[in-house]
Motif scaffolding. Structure first.
Motif, PDB file in Angstrom:
ATOM      1  N   ALA A  18      48.578  43.700  52.850  1.00 54.36           N
ATOM      2  CA  ALA A  18      47.773  42.599  52.255  1.00 54.36           C
ATOM      3  C   ALA A  18      46.276  43.134  52.496  1.00 54.36           C
ATOM      4  N   SER A  19      45.839  43.714  53.654  1.00 55.86           N
ATOM      5  CA  SER A  19      44.581  44.021  53.964  1.00 55.86           C
ATOM      6  C   SER A  19      44.249  45.131  52.945  1.00 55.86           C
ATOM      7  N   GLU A  20      45.338  45.602  52.440  1.00 56.10           N
ATOM      8  CA  GLU A  20      44.693  47.124  51.532  1.00 56.10           C
ATOM      9  C   GLU A  20      44.252  46.409  50.060  1.00 56.10           C
ATOM     10  N   VAL A  21      44.344  45.235  49.798  1.00 55.38           N
ATOM     11  CA  VAL A  21      43.880  44.646  48.317  1.00 55.38           C
ATOM     12  C   VAL A  21      42.338  44.984  48.349  1.00 55.38           C
ATOM     13  N   LEU A  22      41.937  45.628  47.413  1.00 53.59           N
ATOM     14  CA  LEU A  22      40.407  45.799  47.163  1.00 53.59           C
ATOM     15  C   LEU A  22      39.669  44.819  46.277  1.00 53.59           C
ATOM     16  N   SER A  23      38.380  44.641  46.400  1.00 50.73           N
ATOM     17  CA  SER A  23      37.630  43.703  45.550  1.00 50.73           C
ATOM     18  C   SER A  23      36.608  44.844  45.129  1.00 50.73           C
ATOM     19  N   VAL A  24      35.607  44.683  44.058  1.00 52.26           N
ATOM     20  CA  VAL A  24      34.558  45.688  43.709  1.00 52.26           C
ATOM     21  C   VAL A  24      33.420  44.616  43.277  1.00 52.26           C
ATOM     22  N   ASN A  25      32.630  44.578  44.229  1.00 57.03           N
ATOM     23  CA  ASN A  25      31.274  43.850  44.098  1.00 57.03           C
ATOM     24  C   ASN A  25      30.055  44.402  44.609  1.00 57.03           C
ATOM     25  N   SER A  26      30.189  45.784  44.550  1.00 56.01           N
ATOM     26  CA  SER A  26      29.032  46.623  45.165  1.00 56.01           C
ATOM     27  C   SER A  26      29.466  47.967  44.948  1.00 56.01           C
ATOM     28  N   TRP A  27      28.288  48.802  44.941  1.00 54.84           N
ATOM     29  CA  TRP A  27      28.596  50.549  44.953  1.00 54.84           C
ATOM     30  C   TRP A  27      29.598  50.842  45.781  1.00 54.84           C
ATOM     31  N   GLN A  28      29.437  50.307  47.083  1.00 51.99           N
ATOM     32  CA  GLN A  28      30.360  50.833  48.243  1.00 51.99           C
ATOM     33  C   GLN A  28      31.742  50.716  47.877  1.00 51.99           C
ATOM     34  N   ASP A  29      32.054  49.165  47.428  1.00 48.97           N
ATOM     35  CA  ASP A  29      33.277  49.143  47.124  1.00 48.97           C
ATOM     36  C   ASP A  29      33.981  49.978  46.079  1.00 48.97           C
TER      37      ASP A  29
END
Ligand SMILES: Cc1cc2nc3c(=O)[nH]c(=O)nc-3n(C[C@H](O)[C@H](O)[C@H](O)COP(=O)(O)OP(=O)(O)OC[C@H]3O[C@@H](n4cnc5c(N)ncnc54)[C@H](O)[C@@H]3O)c2cc1C
Length: 389
Positions: A121-132
């Motif tokens: 579950a902790s490997e689920v990603l989100s993309v809200n920044s360049w780093q993400d």
């Protein structure tokens, strides 16, 4: 020594505030403090970067040092603001304390995370920044495990069929990935689009290969046994999907802990008045972190541009009220290009299709309060905006 204007945050809201202020005042010191590198990138390009074959390095349009130099701003990057003392006009940071004459909070919003079961579950990603995005890009471009013989393409399961989820779905499907989208509603972008138009988007993306799973949610994400890096996504309806990457795109929420601890009035964002001032004197907020007059949050580019201009004038000594015109949002789904200008929150009315590709949101007096356009009709946004009263 003259106390500076301190801006917290180097996203579009922070840098736009600095740029607009410098157009009006060349001398007052400005200190921009940010937790990230301060490099400038256009956040909207994160959700169509794969189709344009742009990786993280190509997305940075101006390095932080060049931004600081051109805006004549002192940049304190990689520095987190940990507390704000309103009475003494001080910000406490991981690199020391700074006093301000005026403070601008441009701290954005953070991806909403929902609790999930499973050992991955902790490997689920989100993309809200360049780093993400850099992490997401790395995971999708890294070589696939040799054990996986059935399909050399990587499989992305997207949680959320809202605007951002659909943009990523379109970007990834057209870039050769296998894409599944899971959402509890029955249509994509249900919060913004009329049902009929949502249905057309659903069909257009399905025709390109997007595998929709509506009316259900992700319950658990586990490591797949026998394949390193592989994930198993369990849905509430009992189905299981295999994935290389799970992307959560279920929405953003401003992290208000800093503002609340400082005693600023917060609801869904930091509450600001028509001059963008928070509940404290000399403290202002804009962008994804702010809740504007009328209770509106507007997590889009155009409101930031209008807010930054008005705020700059106020900071330069000309108190100015922000005025937000109708701001249609272009949705980056080339499978079915869309433009939507939603009615103001709380407007009672209904969507009607006035002609193919044109939908109007009208209230009980038949006045047009919003619109949605698709395909070639998206070029008519200015004409339609004139009909909105
Ligand atoms: C994938 C994606 C696609 C999008 N596409 C579109 C689009 O097509 N059209 C559109 O209109 N909008 C789009 N948006 C929305 C738009 O990009 C955002 O509304 C906008 O970029 C928000 O800018 P911001 O400066 O308010 O916040 P952010 O960009 O989140 O910046 C916040 C800044 O604050 C800093 N910060 C936060 N807390 C602290 C702290 N305590 N101390 C120091 N620094 C701190 C962060 O490091 C960061 O620099 C998209 C959003 C996403 C995620």
């Amino acid at each position: 020594m003259q106390k500076p204007i301190i801006i917290i945050g180097a996203g579009l809201a922070g840098w736009s505030s600095a740029r607009e202020f410098r157009k009006l005042d060349k001398t007052t010191p400005v200190l921009l403090i940010t937790a990230d590198s301060g490099d400038f990138y256009a956040k909207p390009s994160l959700s169509n970067a794969f189709a344009q074959k742009r990786g993280p390095a190509q997305l940075v349009t101006t390095p932080a040092a060049s931004m600081a130099q051109s805006q004549h701003v002192t940049l304190q990057a990689h520095t987190r603001v940990t507390a704000i003392d309103i009475a003494s006009q001080t910000v406490h940071t991981s690199a020391g304390d700074y006093h301000y004459a005026r403070l601008v909070l441009a701290t954005g919003a953070q991806p909403i995370r929902i609790p999930m079961a499973g050992d991955a579950a902790s490997e689920v990603l989100s993309v809200n920044s360049w780093q993400d995005f850099s992490v997401f890009h790395e995971r999708l471009t890294a070589a696939k495990d040799a054990l996986e013989v059935n399909d050399a393409r990587k499989h992305v399961v997207i949680m959320g069929a809202g605007l951002i989820g659909c943009e990523f779905a379109n970007d990834l499907i057209s870039s050769g990935f296998v894409v599944s989208v899971v959402d509890p509603s029955s249509n994509p972008i249900a919060a913004l689009l009329p049902v009929g138009l949502g249905g057309q988007l659903r069909e257009a993306l399905a025709n390109q290969g997007v595998d929709w799973h509506f009316g259900t949610t992700v319950q658990a994400v586990d490591h797949q046994s026998g394949r390193s890096g592989g994930l198993e996504v369990r849905l509430a309806n009992g189905q299981t999907l295999l994935a290389d990457v799970v992307l959560s795109a279920i929405g953003l929420r401003a992290d208000l802990s800093l503002a609340q601890a400082a005693g600023l009035l917060c609801e869904r964002g930091m509450v600001v008045d028509v001059s963008l001032q928070t509940s404290a004197a000399n403290v202002y907020a804009l962008g994804d972190a702010a809740q504007y007059a009328g209770g509106r949050t507007m997590p889009y580019v155009m409101p930031i541009m209008h807010a930054a201009k008005a705020l700059a004038a106020t900071l330069a000594g000309r108190p100015t009220r922000v005025h937000f015109p109708l701001m249609p949002v272009a949705i980056k789904t080339p499978a079915l290009p869309l433009v939507v200008a939603p009615a103001a929150a709380g407007t009672v009315g209904q969507w009607l299709q006035s002609e193919p590709g044109v939908w109007l949101f009208t209230d009980e007096t038949q006045a047009v309060k919003g619109f949605a356009l698709s395909g070639a009709h998206t070029s008519r946004r200015v004409e339609l905006a004139k009909q909105v009263v």
